[in-house]
Design a protein around this motif. Structure first.
Motif, short mmCIF file in Angstrom:
data_model
loop_
_atom_site.label_atom_id
_atom_site.label_comp_id
_atom_site.label_asym_id
_atom_site.label_seq_id
_atom_site.Cartn_x
_atom_site.Cartn_y
_atom_site.Cartn_z
N LYS A 170 15.40 -21.07 -19.66
CA LYS A 170 16.06 -19.89 -20.22
C LYS A 170 15.35 -19.30 -21.66
N TRP A 171 14.25 -19.88 -21.74
CA TRP A 171 13.49 -19.34 -22.91
C TRP A 171 13.13 -18.15 -22.81
N HIS A 172 12.87 -17.07 -21.80
CA HIS A 172 12.73 -15.63 -21.97
C HIS A 172 14.08 -14.84 -22.51
N ASN A 173 14.98 -15.66 -22.50
CA ASN A 173 16.31 -15.02 -23.12
C ASN A 173 16.80 -15.58 -24.58
N THR A 177 10.95 -13.46 -28.56
CA THR A 177 10.99 -12.17 -29.73
C THR A 177 10.82 -11.01 -29.08
N ASP A 178 11.95 -10.11 -29.26
CA ASP A 178 11.85 -8.92 -28.51
C ASP A 178 11.56 -7.97 -29.73
N ASP A 179 10.07 -7.82 -30.00
CA ASP A 179 9.69 -6.98 -31.04
C ASP A 179 8.89 -5.47 -30.54
N GLY A 180 9.18 -5.24 -29.20
CA GLY A 180 8.49 -4.05 -28.53
C GLY A 180 7.23 -4.12 -28.09
N LEU A 181 6.59 -5.25 -28.40
CA LEU A 181 5.35 -5.47 -27.96
C LEU A 181 5.29 -6.36 -26.59
N LEU A 182 4.36 -6.26 -25.58
CA LEU A 182 4.20 -6.44 -24.75
C LEU A 182 3.42 -8.02 -24.56
N LYS A 183 4.35 -9.08 -24.80
CA LYS A 183 3.91 -10.69 -24.97
C LYS A 183 4.09 -11.61 -23.64
N PRO A 185 6.21 -11.26 -19.31
CA PRO A 185 6.78 -10.32 -18.21
C PRO A 185 8.30 -9.84 -18.41
N ALA A 186 9.04 -10.51 -19.42
CA ALA A 186 10.30 -10.03 -19.71
C ALA A 186 10.27 -8.78 -20.40
N ASP A 187 9.17 -8.43 -21.21
CA ASP A 187 9.14 -7.19 -22.13
C ASP A 187 8.58 -6.02 -21.21
N SER A 188 8.36 -6.06 -19.91
CA SER A 188 7.80 -5.08 -19.35
C SER A 188 9.00 -4.20 -18.71
N LEU A 189 8.46 -2.98 -18.18
CA LEU A 189 9.40 -1.71 -17.82
C LEU A 189 10.13 -2.44 -16.57
N ALA A 190 9.15 -3.25 -15.57
CA ALA A 190 9.49 -3.58 -14.36
C ALA A 190 10.65 -4.71 -14.31
N TRP A 191 10.73 -5.54 -15.18
CA TRP A 191 11.66 -6.38 -15.60
C TRP A 191 12.82 -5.74 -16.20
N LYS A 192 12.72 -4.75 -17.20
CA LYS A 192 14.11 -4.37 -17.74
C LYS A 192 14.65 -3.20 -16.68
N SER A 193 13.51 -2.67 -15.84
CA SER A 193 14.17 -1.89 -14.55
C SER A 193 15.24 -2.65 -13.75
N PHE A 194 14.43 -3.75 -13.60
CA PHE A 194 15.31 -4.75 -12.21
C PHE A 194 16.78 -5.33 -13.05
N ASP A 195 16.61 -5.38 -14.20
CA ASP A 195 17.85 -5.92 -15.09
C ASP A 195 19.12 -4.71 -14.90
N SER A 196 18.58 -3.64 -14.96
CA SER A 196 19.47 -2.35 -15.23
C SER A 196 20.16 -2.32 -13.79
N LYS A 197 19.16 -2.40 -12.64
CA LYS A 197 19.56 -2.09 -11.20
C LYS A 197 20.52 -3.33 -10.65
N PHE A 198 20.43 -4.61 -11.13
CA PHE A 198 21.07 -5.69 -10.80
C PHE A 198 21.88 -6.35 -12.11
N PRO A 199 22.71 -6.00 -12.57
CA PRO A 199 23.10 -6.51 -13.79
C PRO A 199 23.95 -7.65 -13.63
N SER A 200 24.58 -8.07 -12.62
CA SER A 200 25.19 -9.45 -12.26
C SER A 200 23.95 -10.50 -12.11
N PHE A 201 22.78 -10.22 -11.52
CA PHE A 201 21.63 -11.01 -11.58
C PHE A 201 21.49 -11.32 -13.19
N ALA A 202 21.04 -10.40 -13.91
CA ALA A 202 20.52 -10.39 -15.34
C ALA A 202 21.68 -11.02 -16.31
N SER A 203 22.93 -11.30 -15.81
CA SER A 203 23.94 -11.58 -16.72
C SER A 203 23.79 -13.09 -17.02
#
Length: 330
Positions: A170-173, A177-183, A185-203
């Motif tokens: 659960k470290w990624h959540n 540190t969510d500071d807008g920098l790509l450090k 994979p959870a900071d990537s657009l692909a990860w965030k796009s996946f979360d928006s498409k499948f909110p139940s999975f991301a919950s």
């Protein structure tokens, strides 16, 4: 003050694992620095490195029991293998067509020849050898090609049976540190796009995000030797970046070996892994030792890691000639 919900009892698989682990963590004998578990794994490792047969290994265990009657030493090679497999360290041997046409699975498990090319699944059609694992009493035919498959679901479930690895998943959540920098994979657009498409999975941050790496190499390092080994490796991106790319954190679900690489037929060998990934998309019951609750564990494959030629094999996209570039189709 409100009362907290009562803890769940571990599900059947988790309870079986904990009971076996408790038994195996007992001392090999009073005052020993080895547990029964560490002794079995160390000795079985030596068996594999030395290429001992099942019969010779059983004879060694019998000799050790006679010499050290007070030690908790397994009775035979089969007992040792059973203990290791129950701990989740075993694998399945799946026969395949020598021409990579099919796997002998499910309804086709007992077929004697390929239903595509007609080739026999057995070496020389009638070659038999002694199955040492069965005590030498039973004869069996030797398959031409075998896929070693390490089941994925129990390996993911066991991550949450340990408080240390359960927290890391659960470290990624919880700790990133969510500071807008790509450090990560959870900071990537692909990860965030996946979360928006499948909110139940991301919950649920415990749900596993995977990457798949595949490539082949010559095991013997001699280019004139016709042999190829393709390990399929899964990376867990839930973990912090300094852990997830360590070799000890990788999951090896299968090894494809033979005289030649699978090429575009690699999808045939990926079939059992894909079936498990489909099951994990719906979720499997898993016990979380930190929360002491059973939950529905899901997993998704987000990315693949490979060179250009392996990319062609995995995706089915031609990387030669016209339209070779997957980005611009040039």
């Amino acid at each position: 003050m409100g009362t907290s919900a009562p803890d769940d009892e571990p599900n059947e698989e988790a309870a079986k694992f904990y009971n076996l682990l408790n038994e195996m963590n007992k001392e090999l004998y009073e005052g020993s620095k080895y547990s029964k578990l560490s002794f079995c794994i160390r000795l079985f490792h030596l068996k594999c490195l030395g290429g001992w047969t099942g019969n010779s290994f059983t004879m060694l265990l019998e000799f050790l029991r006679e010499m050290f009657p007070f030690a908790k030493i397994p009775q035979s090679c089969q007992d040792m293998k059973r203990l290791i497999k129950d701990l989740g360290l075993g694998y399945d041997k799946i026969h395949s067509c020598p021409n990579d046409c099919m796997l002998y699975l499910g309804d086709q498990k007992n077929q004697q020849c390929c239903n595509v090319c007609g080739k026999s699944r057995w070496m020389n059609g009638n070659t038999e050898d002694v199955n040492a694992d069965e005590g030498g009493a039973q004869l069996r035919k030797k398959p031409v090609k075998v896929l070693q498959y390490f089941s994925l679901i129990p390996r993911l479930q066991r991550l949450f049976m340990s408080s240390k690895t359960s927290e890391s998943m659960k470290w990624h959540n919880d700790q990133r540190t969510d500071d807008g920098l790509l450090k990560h994979p959870a900071d990537s657009l692909a990860w965030k796009s996946f979360d928006s498409k499948f909110p139940s999975f991301a919950s649920d941050p415990r749900n596993v995000r995977l990457g798949l790496a595949a490539d082949g190499f010559n095991t013997f390092k001699i280019m004139s030797t016709s042999y190829s080994t393709w390990p399929i490796v899964l990376v867990r991106y839930n973990l912090p970046p300094w852990i997830c790319m360590k070799q000890s954190s990788f999951i090896l679900p299968m090894i494809i070996s033979g005289e030649k690489g699978p090429g575009n037929d690699i999808d045939i060998y990926l079939k059992p892994l894909i079936e498990e990934l489909k099951q994990l998309w719906s979720g499997v019951e898993t016990y979380d030792v930190l929360r002491k609750k059973n939950f529905n564990l899901c997993a998704a494959l987000l990315w693949t890691i490979n060179d250009f030629s392996a990319y062609a094999n995995l995706s089915g996209w031609s990387t030669k000639g016209h339209y070779a570039c997957p980005c611009c189709a040039a």
